[in-house]
Design an enzyme around this catalytic site. Sequence first.
Site, PDB file in Angstrom:
ATOM      1  CG  LEU A 159       4.885  -2.026  -2.457  1.00  0.00           C
ATOM      2  CD1 LEU A 159       3.625  -1.325  -1.337  1.00  0.00           C
ATOM      3  CD2 LEU A 159       5.733  -0.849  -3.174  1.00  0.00           C
ATOM      4  N   GLY A 190      -2.073  -0.391  -2.696  1.00  0.00           N
ATOM      5  CA  GLY A 190      -2.250  -1.245  -1.143  1.00  0.00           C
ATOM      6  C   GLY A 190      -1.300  -1.951  -0.428  1.00  0.00           C
ATOM      7  CG  HIS A 205      -0.595  -9.866  -0.445  1.00  0.00           C
ATOM      8  ND1 HIS A 205       0.451 -10.242  -0.059  1.00  0.00           N
ATOM      9  CD2 HIS A 205      -0.973  -8.572  -0.900  1.00  0.00           C
ATOM     10  CE1 HIS A 205       1.275  -9.741  -1.117  1.00  0.00           C
ATOM     11  NE2 HIS A 205       0.363  -9.195  -1.872  1.00  0.00           N
TER      12      HIS A 205
HETATM   13 CO    CO Z   1       0.500  -7.157  -3.273  1.00  0.00          CO
END
Ligand code: CO
Length: 152
Positions: free
Chosen positions: A89, A46, A134
């Site tokens: 990430l 994602g 996020h």
């Molecule tokens: Co993340």
Amino acid sequence: MAILEIRKAGDAVLKKQSEPVTKIDRTIKQLLDNMAETMYAADGVGLAAPQVGVSLQVIVIDDGNGLLELINPVIVSQESLEKGTEGCLSVPGVFGEVERYAAVTVEALNRQGKKVTIKGTGLLARALQHEIDHLEGVLFIERAQSIYKEQP
Ligand code: CO
């Protein structure tokens, strides 16, 4: 399409509450395309727009069952907690044990501006919660009960 730079922990954009999308125009569709390409190139499950420096409520997820593009996603129901391992990430090389809801229902808009309802369990439920975090400026390392430098 283009691969975008992924912002890393410490970048202020990752700590900001992101804004809802008010109009799904060409810029947003291009953002969705580029986010998907960036996620696939980085081998991620994602990606949220703040991770590419855009403070808007846009996420992409592919848990192995196809690409989901969600605009202004909101969790509308959730049930039972479970622990699981996560990475991000924006926090490369770090993994952690995070408690999440085992099942969630999310309402969002798709790229056509149609309201969609996504019911996720397991990895998809976890990814939805991680990416929506996020959008609120929350990283998984802030929720993790334990942190590892290698995937267990
Ligand atoms: Co993340």
